[in-house]
Design a protein around this motif. Sequence first.
Motif, PDB file in Angstrom:
ATOM      1  N   PRO A 128     -54.187 -85.030 -40.054  1.00  0.00           N
ATOM      2  CA  PRO A 128     -53.172 -84.166 -40.677  1.00  0.00           C
ATOM      3  C   PRO A 128     -52.501 -83.207 -39.687  1.00  0.00           C
ATOM      4  N   GLU A 129     -51.276 -83.532 -39.331  1.00  0.00           N
ATOM      5  CA  GLU A 129     -50.535 -82.675 -38.400  1.00  0.00           C
ATOM      6  C   GLU A 129     -50.390 -81.257 -38.952  1.00  0.00           C
ATOM      7  N   TRP A 130     -50.301 -81.132 -40.254  1.00  0.00           N
ATOM      8  CA  TRP A 130     -50.061 -79.816 -40.842  1.00  0.00           C
ATOM      9  C   TRP A 130     -51.263 -78.904 -40.679  1.00  0.00           C
ATOM     10  N   ARG A 131     -52.412 -79.437 -40.309  1.00  0.00           N
ATOM     11  CA  ARG A 131     -53.573 -78.615 -39.994  1.00  0.00           C
ATOM     12  C   ARG A 131     -53.755 -78.435 -38.478  1.00  0.00           C
ATOM     13  N   ARG A 132     -52.984 -79.175 -37.703  1.00  0.00           N
ATOM     14  CA  ARG A 132     -53.210 -79.235 -36.261  1.00  0.00           C
ATOM     15  C   ARG A 132     -52.123 -78.590 -35.417  1.00  0.00           C
ATOM     16  N   ASP A 133     -50.883 -78.606 -35.885  1.00  0.00           N
ATOM     17  CA  ASP A 133     -49.757 -78.335 -34.990  1.00  0.00           C
ATOM     18  C   ASP A 133     -48.746 -77.385 -35.626  1.00  0.00           C
ATOM     19  N   PRO A 134     -48.548 -76.197 -35.048  1.00  0.00           N
ATOM     20  CA  PRO A 134     -47.564 -75.273 -35.622  1.00  0.00           C
ATOM     21  C   PRO A 134     -46.145 -75.802 -35.566  1.00  0.00           C
ATOM     22  N   ALA A 135     -45.861 -76.773 -34.687  1.00  0.00           N
ATOM     23  CA  ALA A 135     -44.499 -77.301 -34.576  1.00  0.00           C
ATOM     24  C   ALA A 135     -44.031 -77.941 -35.875  1.00  0.00           C
ATOM     25  N   VAL A 144     -50.991 -75.756 -29.771  1.00  0.00           N
ATOM     26  CA  VAL A 144     -50.749 -74.357 -30.144  1.00  0.00           C
ATOM     27  C   VAL A 144     -49.914 -73.669 -29.071  1.00  0.00           C
ATOM     28  N   THR A 145     -50.180 -73.973 -27.805  1.00  0.00           N
ATOM     29  CA  THR A 145     -49.393 -73.386 -26.726  1.00  0.00           C
ATOM     30  C   THR A 145     -47.941 -73.842 -26.794  1.00  0.00           C
ATOM     31  N   ARG A 146     -47.722 -75.130 -27.080  1.00  0.00           N
ATOM     32  CA  ARG A 146     -46.344 -75.617 -27.280  1.00  0.00           C
ATOM     33  C   ARG A 146     -45.671 -74.881 -28.431  1.00  0.00           C
ATOM     34  N   GLY A 147     -46.403 -74.740 -29.542  1.00  0.00           N
ATOM     35  CA  GLY A 147     -45.843 -74.045 -30.692  1.00  0.00           C
ATOM     36  C   GLY A 147     -45.545 -72.593 -30.395  1.00  0.00           C
ATOM     37  N   LEU A 148     -46.390 -71.952 -29.617  1.00  0.00           N
ATOM     38  CA  LEU A 148     -46.158 -70.562 -29.241  1.00  0.00           C
ATOM     39  C   LEU A 148     -44.852 -70.423 -28.469  1.00  0.00           C
ATOM     40  N   GLY A 149     -44.591 -71.364 -27.552  1.00  0.00           N
ATOM     41  CA  GLY A 149     -43.332 -71.326 -26.813  1.00  0.00           C
ATOM     42  C   GLY A 149     -42.136 -71.438 -27.740  1.00  0.00           C
ATOM     43  N   GLN A 150     -42.228 -72.291 -28.743  1.00  0.00           N
ATOM     44  CA  GLN A 150     -41.145 -72.409 -29.722  1.00  0.00           C
ATOM     45  C   GLN A 150     -41.032 -71.151 -30.574  1.00  0.00           C
ATOM     46  N   ALA A 151     -42.174 -70.641 -31.026  1.00  0.00           N
ATOM     47  CA  ALA A 151     -42.162 -69.480 -31.918  1.00  0.00           C
ATOM     48  C   ALA A 151     -41.508 -68.271 -31.253  1.00  0.00           C
ATOM     49  N   ARG A 152     -41.670 -68.148 -29.955  1.00  0.00           N
ATOM     50  CA  ARG A 152     -41.089 -67.009 -29.239  1.00  0.00           C
ATOM     51  C   ARG A 152     -39.566 -67.043 -29.220  1.00  0.00           C
ATOM     52  N   THR A 153     -38.972 -68.206 -29.504  1.00  0.00           N
ATOM     53  CA  THR A 153     -37.508 -68.280 -29.572  1.00  0.00           C
ATOM     54  C   THR A 153     -36.983 -67.929 -30.959  1.00  0.00           C
ATOM     55  N   GLY A 154     -37.897 -67.778 -31.944  1.00  0.00           N
ATOM     56  CA  GLY A 154     -37.472 -67.635 -33.336  1.00  0.00           C
ATOM     57  C   GLY A 154     -36.640 -66.411 -33.613  1.00  0.00           C
ATOM     58  N   ARG A 155     -37.092 -65.245 -33.145  1.00  0.00           N
ATOM     59  CA  ARG A 155     -36.360 -64.005 -33.438  1.00  0.00           C
ATOM     60  C   ARG A 155     -34.936 -64.090 -32.918  1.00  0.00           C
ATOM     61  N   ASN A 156     -34.763 -64.450 -31.663  1.00  0.00           N
ATOM     62  CA  ASN A 156     -33.427 -64.490 -31.081  1.00  0.00           C
ATOM     63  C   ASN A 156     -32.550 -65.527 -31.770  1.00  0.00           C
ATOM     64  N   LEU A 157     -33.146 -66.670 -32.113  1.00  0.00           N
ATOM     65  CA  LEU A 157     -32.363 -67.717 -32.765  1.00  0.00           C
ATOM     66  C   LEU A 157     -31.819 -67.243 -34.109  1.00  0.00           C
ATOM     67  N   LEU A 158     -32.679 -66.598 -34.905  1.00  0.00           N
ATOM     68  CA  LEU A 158     -32.280 -66.210 -36.265  1.00  0.00           C
ATOM     69  C   LEU A 158     -31.390 -64.981 -36.286  1.00  0.00           C
ATOM     70  N   THR A 159     -31.641 -64.022 -35.414  1.00  0.00           N
ATOM     71  CA  THR A 159     -30.898 -62.756 -35.480  1.00  0.00           C
ATOM     72  C   THR A 159     -29.654 -62.731 -34.605  1.00  0.00           C
ATOM     73  N   ARG A 160     -29.594 -63.627 -33.596  1.00  0.00           N
ATOM     74  CA  ARG A 160     -28.456 -63.586 -32.679  1.00  0.00           C
ATOM     75  C   ARG A 160     -27.721 -64.923 -32.576  1.00  0.00           C
ATOM     76  N   THR A 161     -28.450 -65.980 -32.228  1.00  0.00           N
ATOM     77  CA  THR A 161     -27.785 -67.254 -31.951  1.00  0.00           C
ATOM     78  C   THR A 161     -27.044 -67.786 -33.170  1.00  0.00           C
ATOM     79  N   ILE A 162     -27.742 -67.882 -34.314  1.00  0.00           N
ATOM     80  CA  ILE A 162     -27.108 -68.462 -35.502  1.00  0.00           C
ATOM     81  C   ILE A 162     -26.031 -67.537 -36.064  1.00  0.00           C
ATOM     82  N   PRO A 163     -26.262 -66.223 -36.217  1.00  0.00           N
ATOM     83  CA  PRO A 163     -25.148 -65.379 -36.650  1.00  0.00           C
ATOM     84  C   PRO A 163     -23.921 -65.484 -35.743  1.00  0.00           C
ATOM     85  N   ALA A 164     -24.132 -65.655 -34.453  1.00  0.00           N
ATOM     86  CA  ALA A 164     -22.995 -65.764 -33.531  1.00  0.00           C
ATOM     87  C   ALA A 164     -22.168 -67.022 -33.788  1.00  0.00           C
TER      88      ALA A 164
END
Length: 522
Positions: A81-88, A144-164
Motif C-alpha cells: 500500500p503506497e498510501w501507507r508508505r509514501d507521502p508523494a 520520506v526524504t523525497r516527499g519532504l523535498g516536495q513538501a517544502r515547495t508547497g507553501r510557495n507554490l500555493l501562496t505565490r506561484t499559483i496566484p501569480a
Amino acid sequence: MDEFLKWYFSHNPVAAASLGAEGYDHTLGDLTASGWQTREREQVQWLDRLSAAEAPSLDDAIDRDLVLSQLRGSIALASWPEWRRDPAVYLSTIFAAMYTPFQRRLKPEAELVESALSRLAEVPGVLAACRANLDPDLAAPLLVTRGLGQARTGRNLLTRTIPAMVEDAELRARLAEAAEPAARAFDDLVAFLEGFECGGTWRMGEKLYSTLLREREMLGYGAAELHAKGQAAWSELDARMRAVAVGVNGGDDWRAAMESLMDDHPPTLADMRAEYEAETRRAREFVRERDLVTFADGEECEVLPSAEYTRPVLAVAHYLAPPPLSASRRGIFFVPYTPDDFTPEQVRQRLRTNSRAQMPSIAVHEAYPGHHWHLSYMAGNPRTVRKVFRTPYFTEGWALYVEKLLHEQGYFDTPATELAHLDCRIFRAARIVVDTALHCEDMTVEEAETFMSTKASLSPGTAQGEVSRYCAWPTQAPSYLTGAIEIDRIRESFQGTPKEFHDRIAGSGGLPLGLAEQVALA
C-alpha cells in the motif's frame, strides 16, 4: 463500462478532472484510511463482475480486458500500500489538482479560481490523512526524504506561484488569502516529516514485481527475464556505439565521446528551453514531410519550463498531455529546470545532460511523433475507456520506438546526433537492469547510481535523481525499451504502410502490449 467509469471517477476525482471529465474539479477525494480501504474492497467486486461480462465485439473485448488488467494490477498492489508508505501519494494529488488547471486554462479564470478555492479548503485534511496513514514500519526513509523535498515547495507554490498565474487582481487576492491555511498545513507536514522515523523498505520484491509485469502489463515474462533482456540490449547497443563513436572523436570509447558532446550545451536554462522549442518545430516538420502519421486537428505542443513542484523529484524532460475527454489538443513539453537552491555547478550538470547533440532525440521522444503526437491523436478514439487507462509500457515504449523510427528515416544525420540517439537507448537498457536489480534486492542504491553514471552518460547528480525515481516508482523505468522492442516486433507482422501501422496501433490508445498487438493485427 459506463458504470465502472462512473465509479472510478467518483473515487479518483483529481484524475477524472485531469482527463477532462466534467463535475470532478472541486474536490481532492477521500484520502483517509477508510477511503483507501473502501476502494480496495470495491475494485475486487468490479474485477469479478467484469470478468464475467461477455463482449459482443473485438473492441468491447479490448475495453474489458484493458480495465481488467488495471484492476488486477491495483489489487496486487493492495499488498504494497503506497498510501501507507509514501507521502508523494498525497502531495502529487494536491499539486496536480492545484497547478495543472491553471497551466491548461481550459475554463474561464473565475471558474478555475472557484474550483481551486474548493480544493484548497480540503488540503489540510488531505495532509492530516498523510500524517495519520504513514506507517513507520512500512514507510522507507528514502521515500520520506523525497516527499519532504516536495513538501517544502508547497507553501510557495500555493501562496505565490499559483496566484501569480491569475490575471484578475481581485481573484488573485482571494486565492492567495485562501491558500494560507493550506500553506500552514504544508508547514506542519514539513515539520512532521523532518521528525518522522521509519524503517520500511522501498524494495518491492521479485514476486510482486513479476506479478505486475504479467497481470497489469500483460507481458509473458517476469522480473528475471526482463533483467536478462536489459543486459542483452545493453551489450548490443554498447557494440554499436563503439563503432559510431569513432566518427565523433576518433576512438571507440563512446562514454568519452558523449562527455565531449555534452560540453556543447545551451548556456542557461532559458536558452535550453528556447533551443528545445526550435528542435520541436523541426521534428514536427520532418514527420509531416515524410507522412509518417496523421496529425490531430488543432494539435499544438508548447515548450515550457518544468513546474516548480516537480523540480526536486524530476531531473528529465517530461510531457503533460491534453485532457483526452475534452476538445483540447494542446500539450506541454516541460524542459527540466533545476530547483532554485541548486548551485551553479548543479545547473551546469543539468545543462550538460541536455546537450545540443541530445536535444533532437529528446524532442522526438517528448513531442513529434512521440508523446505529444500520440496522446493528442489517440484523444480522438471514440472508446472512452481507452482515453482513461494507459500503460507506460505502451506510451513510453512508443516514444522510444519513434526515436528509432526517425533514426531509420535519417533525422539523426551526424555522428554526434546518432551517438546521442543510441545513448538515449542504452540509457533505457541500463534502466531495465537497474530497476529490476534494485527491487529484487540484487543492487544497492550506491551501486545503481554508479551503474547509471558509468553505463549511461549521466552526471553523478542526474544519476542520483534517476535512481531515487526508480526506488519510488517500481516497474516504470523498464517500460521504455521493453515497449519499444515489443512495438517493433508487432510492426514486423503488420501488412500495410508505416503510416497505417502508426495510426492504428497508437490511435488505439496506450494499451498493454498484448492488447495493442490484437488491435494492430486484427
